[in-house]
Design an enzyme around this catalytic site. Structure first.
Site, PDB file in Angstrom:
ATOM      1  N   HIS A 136      18.486 -24.895  39.950  1.00 18.90           N
ATOM      2  CA  HIS A 136      17.621 -24.042  40.758  1.00 18.90           C
ATOM      3  C   HIS A 136      18.415 -23.306  41.837  1.00 18.90           C
ATOM      4  O   HIS A 136      18.214 -22.114  42.084  1.00 18.90           O
ATOM      5  CB  HIS A 136      16.511 -24.895  41.371  1.00 18.90           C
ATOM      6  CG  HIS A 136      15.696 -24.173  42.400  1.00 18.90           C
ATOM      7  ND1 HIS A 136      15.909 -24.321  43.746  1.00 18.90           N
ATOM      8  CD2 HIS A 136      14.695 -23.265  42.279  1.00 18.90           C
ATOM      9  CE1 HIS A 136      15.073 -23.541  44.408  1.00 18.90           C
ATOM     10  NE2 HIS A 136      14.318 -22.897  43.551  1.00 18.90           N
ATOM     11  N   GLU A 164      20.260 -20.503  40.320  1.00 19.97           N
ATOM     12  CA  GLU A 164      19.353 -19.373  40.034  1.00 19.97           C
ATOM     13  C   GLU A 164      19.269 -18.454  41.264  1.00 19.97           C
ATOM     14  O   GLU A 164      19.383 -17.238  41.157  1.00 19.97           O
ATOM     15  CB  GLU A 164      17.966 -19.908  39.657  1.00 19.97           C
ATOM     16  CG  GLU A 164      16.868 -18.853  39.606  1.00 19.97           C
ATOM     17  CD  GLU A 164      15.558 -19.364  40.187  1.00 19.97           C
ATOM     18  OE1 GLU A 164      15.112 -20.465  39.820  1.00 19.97           O
ATOM     19  OE2 GLU A 164      14.992 -18.660  41.049  1.00 19.97           O
ATOM     20  N   HIS A 165      19.090 -19.055  42.445  1.00 14.72           N
ATOM     21  CA  HIS A 165      19.031 -18.237  43.669  1.00 14.72           C
ATOM     22  C   HIS A 165      20.330 -17.459  43.872  1.00 14.72           C
ATOM     23  O   HIS A 165      20.308 -16.277  44.192  1.00 14.72           O
ATOM     24  CB  HIS A 165      18.820 -19.146  44.886  1.00 14.72           C
ATOM     25  CG  HIS A 165      17.383 -19.459  45.175  1.00 14.72           C
ATOM     26  ND1 HIS A 165      16.776 -19.118  46.353  1.00 14.72           N
ATOM     27  CD2 HIS A 165      16.443 -20.079  44.436  1.00 14.72           C
ATOM     28  CE1 HIS A 165      15.517 -19.530  46.343  1.00 14.72           C
ATOM     29  NE2 HIS A 165      15.287 -20.119  45.196  1.00 14.72           N
ATOM     30  N   GLU A 195      12.097 -23.977  51.053  1.00 15.16           N
ATOM     31  CA  GLU A 195      11.364 -24.081  49.786  1.00 15.16           C
ATOM     32  C   GLU A 195      11.066 -25.560  49.491  1.00 15.16           C
ATOM     33  O   GLU A 195       9.968 -25.918  49.062  1.00 15.16           O
ATOM     34  CB  GLU A 195      12.176 -23.446  48.642  1.00 15.16           C
ATOM     35  CG  GLU A 195      11.383 -23.331  47.354  1.00 15.16           C
ATOM     36  CD  GLU A 195      12.150 -22.639  46.224  1.00 15.16           C
ATOM     37  OE1 GLU A 195      13.344 -22.315  46.403  1.00 15.16           O
ATOM     38  OE2 GLU A 195      11.552 -22.431  45.153  1.00 15.16           O
TER      39      GLU A 195
END
Lengths: 421, 428
Positions: free
Chosen positions: B69, B72-73, B145
């Site tokens: 994840h 991905e950012h 997040e």
């Protein structure tokens, strides 16, 4: 994707969009009433009670089994809010008749079922069945209490409640705990009769059939009597003299920051394109000033975005931040507004925002529900422009227009939902 | 010159083109006359891929939680500090990305400038750039997040169920990781992940919209000029017992009503075709047993035990399989007993043949509803691709499944002796 509008009788219209783009037929029946504390809870409960069964299919199971036979026909009843109107909506989603492998006329059969849902509910002693009402009262109260479960939407709603206290806009269209508990089968029946007889009726259809066929189906299955009804005008609230800051607590990790502005831009005033473009530049996309600066440059949050309400003239900003950054985050957001006020908006930013909005408007035509929502929003403010028209209107908005928006909006409320010990 | 294979399902009126691009990338184009075209560039790399190597590596690399994840950012930023969002902005495309258990996907939808957007997508995802500085900057954003998910009771009740069911499998670890786990991420770690998993042979491009295969192929030729090296990825998933780890997990949030998830753990099949068949058969059974027209749902609804916030589903992926029942319910223990009693009853006496045929019709229609959205089509396509299946064969597969087969599969795969429950209670 042109809209064809037919007046069936006083206060009742059918709006159709004929397209072969989809494999489904989508139809909604919308009953518009003023959003008012006295009736909002009853209408919300009504949608749940009506879903319990019709005279022909008197239990939820019988109704659902019939829906299954009709190729998983989607049938729903719910309330929505548009400005200071409450809308009782009945929604039908069916596979297009072409895909029924046994030649079934799915839409016609579905509308027959929808008709039963709206006009022929299960009754007991001339009113709604008591145990349907009491069990849905319990469920609705659970839903209302459940608003605290989603912290982001709860914080946003609290901020609006505080801002608009005393205005119809603050009435929760989903219902209020005490009001719901006070409803009886007889009082609900009475509200139901008033709704059927007195609300403004707008029917929407998106699918492969021609307008004339839909109008005929509506005449057969949706026999609303003429009524003297019109859309309720939403009042744009007065700008506040001094902004207020409210802090509330909950046992949460992340602090929710919600900021509410009052504006004098709204669909019904004809000046909304300027607000739409302003919002896109300010906090409406991943290229907006809020996203690029507050999130990407300062790493203060995961999300920070702004949303205008097209009818009420509000502009809301939402973000989730660390508690210790409360002031830093607020300052960073206000600093971006000041940037626009001072005219620090590049040609590139403006062009990008226009393209992004144009893309959003055009994508509306790819979903039956979005097409329906679009035209509903237009019609209830006396407009009929297509998404493409809206994209064109954006082209005419200038930098000066959005600087004017930035200078005219007024901070009303800063709301923090923060962690409790 | 490529040969585009064309596959069509006449009954639902949909088809697609597929080929392997000379770079090694498999490509699918599903023509659809919508205003917007949707493109998704995905890799078979998600939160469960925490230990791996290729033949180029001497040792296995074990990752902290949340790397897929985080990566991905970071993929969005290039060596000049330019964000991919900025590049898309010129065209007005709406872009995004997501990471789940078994995949990372980058996507956009646009109503103009498709070719330019596809160039941007292919270019930024195939050009990773990571540095200590950009990693540090992202830790603040992802930290928030993580905090957002920590406040989400629905997320918590689901992951607690996974933690109760799984002993060792990384599916029970948070997709976003923790503030501590992401603090140890280094550029070297991320580069090893991209070298391994962002190899075009481990990826897929799916386009759905008013686009020709020639257009897509041309852009691939332009951007993906180097053939990806052949490689074999060894992914280590720790041995997972068939039994559940613990029967119960709970947590407390400031909410109004208990949230409940009940899981029945199953052992996934190794053969992808068998997995897909099981998933299709159990979709029908779940509709019969826990759907809105089922006897079970209506009886419990009328008794007041559950509301319309109730659902049952079955999932079967390469390394995990389970039945999941979710509800808002004040009495989780009673609900669990009812669910188990219903499953045990249906083992003995399944449903009528008429009920079975109607449920098949429901699953057929629900599948058809998916085909109105380019986004749903592409995402479901991706799911089938991951499962080594073919989305357009799904409605034929559904119609093939017989009453006897569905009953047999249900009996074999929904096991009440492997039951775990997760509850999030109101705090006060």
């Amino acid at each position: 994707m042109k809209l064809c509008r037919t007046h069936l009788c006083d206060g009742v219209s059918v709006n159709t969009v004929t397209t072969d783009r989809f494999k489904t037929a989508f139809l909604t029946v919308n009953l518009f009433v003023p959003l008012a504390r006295e009736t909002a809870s009853a209408y919300s409960l009504l949608t749940d009670v009506l879903m319990r069964g019709t005279k022909e299919y008197p239990t939820m199971q019988a109704l659902n089994q019939k829906q299954d036979e009709l190729y998983s026909l989607g049938l729903g009843a719910y309330v929505q809010k548009k400005g200071e109107m409450q809308i009782v909506t009945f929604e039908l989603t069916a596979i297009d008749d072409a895909f029924a492998f046994d030649g079934m006329k799915v839409l016609a059969e579905g509308m027959k079922l929808l008709s039963g849902l709206i006009f022929d509910p299960v009754t007991e002693q001339g009113v709604f069945k008591a145990d349907y009402v009491s069990s849905e009262q319990k469920n609705l109260c659970d839903d209302i209490r459940g608003k605290i479960n989603n912290k982001t939407s709860y914080a946003r709603r609290r901020c609006i409640d505080i801002m608009c206290e005393g205005e119809p806009y603050a009435v929760d269209h989903g219902g209020d705990l005490e009001e719901v508990q006070a409803i009886t089968p007889a009082s609900l029946w009475n509200d139901y009769q008033n709704l059927l007889a007195g609300s403004l009726v707008e029917i929407f259809y998106v699918g492969s059939k021609q307008d004339a066929e839909i109008v005929d189906l509506c005449k057969t299955y949706l026999p609303f009597a003429p009524r003297d009804a019109s859309f309720t005008e939403t009042t744009i609230g007065a700008l506040p003299e001094t902004p207020r800051t409210v802090t509330e607590q909950m046992r949460i990790q992340q602090c929710k920051l919600t900021i509410g502005f009052r504006t004098e831009y709204a669909l019904q005033l004809g000046n909304f394109p300027a607000m739409a473009l302003f919002n896109e530049v300010f906090g409406g996309s991943p290229n907006s000033k809020l996203f690029v600066n507050v999130r990407e440059k300062k790493s203060l949050c995961y999300y920070c975005s702004s949303f205008p309400d097209g009818l009420k003239g509000l502009l809301m900003i939402v973000s989730g931040i660390e508690q210790k950054n409360k002031q830093t985050a607020l300052d960073a957001i206000m600093e971006q507004l000041d940037e626009i006020k001072r005219g620090n908006v590049t040609d590139e930013e403006l062009q990008n925002a226009r393209r992004s909005l144009r893309n959003n408007y055009r994508e509306i035509t790819d979903s039956p529900a979005s097409i329906c929502a679009w035209y509903m929003g237009r019609i209830c403010t006396g407009r009929s422009d297509t998404p493409e028209d809206a994209a064109e209107a954006i082209e005419a908005v200038t930098r000066e227009d959005i600087i004017r928006v930035a200078n005219s909006i007024r901070l009303d409320t800063v709301y923090y939902l923060e962690g409790a010990e | 010159m490529n040969n585009y294979e064309y596959i069509r399902d006449e009954s639902i009126g949909e088809g697609y083109y597929t080929w392997q691009h000379q770079s090694g990338l498999p490509v699918y184009v599903i023509p659809k006359k919508h205003s917007a075209a949707y493109a998704m560039f995905g890799t078979r790399y998600g939160s469960i891929d925490t230990c791996f190597k290729t033949e180029r590596d001497e040792d296995y690399l074990t990752l902290p939680d949340g790397v897929a994840h985080f990566l991905e950012h970071k993929m969005f930023e290039d060596e000049n500090g330019v964000d991919a969002f900025t590049r898309y902005a010129v065209t007005g495309a709406s872009a995004n990305a997501f990471t789940s258990f078994d995949r990372t996907c980058y996507l956009f939808s646009c109503t103009e400038g498709f070719e330019q957007n596809l160039e941007i997508l292919l270019d930024f995802v195939s050009h990773p750039y990571f540095s200590k500085e950009t990693i540090a900057k992202e830790q603040g954003i992802i930290g928030e997040e993580i905090a957002m998910y920590d406040d989400n009771p629905g997320w918590c009740v689901f992951f607690n169920l996974l933690k109760a069911m799984y002993h060792n499998h990384p599916v029970a670890k948070s997709i976003v990781g923790t503030r501590e786990s992401i603090a140890s991420i280094t550029p070297e770690m991320l580069y090893r992940c991209t070298d391994t998993f962002y190899n075009l042979r481990n990826m897929v491009l799916i386009v759905c919209g008013d686009v020709t295969p020639e257009t897509v192929d041309g852009i691939c030729d332009k951007i993906l000029t180097e053939p990806a090296p052949e490689q074999t990825i060894e992914r280590v998933i720790p041995d997972e017992p068939a039994e559940i780890r613990v029967p119960y997990a709970e947590d407390f949030f400031e909410i109004s009503q208990p949230m409940v998830e009940i899981g029945f753990k199953d052992v996934p099949e190794t053969d992808p075709k068998a997995r897909m068949r099981i998933a299709a058969a159990n979709a029908i059974t779940m509709c019969l047993m826990f759907g809105k027209s089922s006897e079970f749902y209506n009886r419990l609804y009328e008794s007041g035990l559950i509301s319309d916030k109730f659902g049952g589903s079955y999932m079967q992926e390469r390394t995990i399989a389970f039945t999941e029942i979710s509800a808002l319910c004040n009495d989780p223990e009673t609900l669990k007993k009812e669910v188990i009693a219903e499953i045990d009853k249906r083992r003995e006496v399944y449903f009528t043949k008429e009920e079975f045929e109607t449920a098949k019709r429901v699953v057929y229609a629900n599948n058809l509803f998916n085909f109105d959205s380019t986004d749903d089509i592409a995402n479901t396509f991706m799911t089938f691709w991951q499962a080594e299946g073919n989305y357009l064969e799904y409605s034929a597969l559904l119609s093939e499944i017989t009453y006897e087969e569905a009953w047999e599969i249900f009996n074999r795969t929904v096991r009440t002796d492997r039951c775990a429950m997760s509850v999030v209670w109101p705090k006060n």
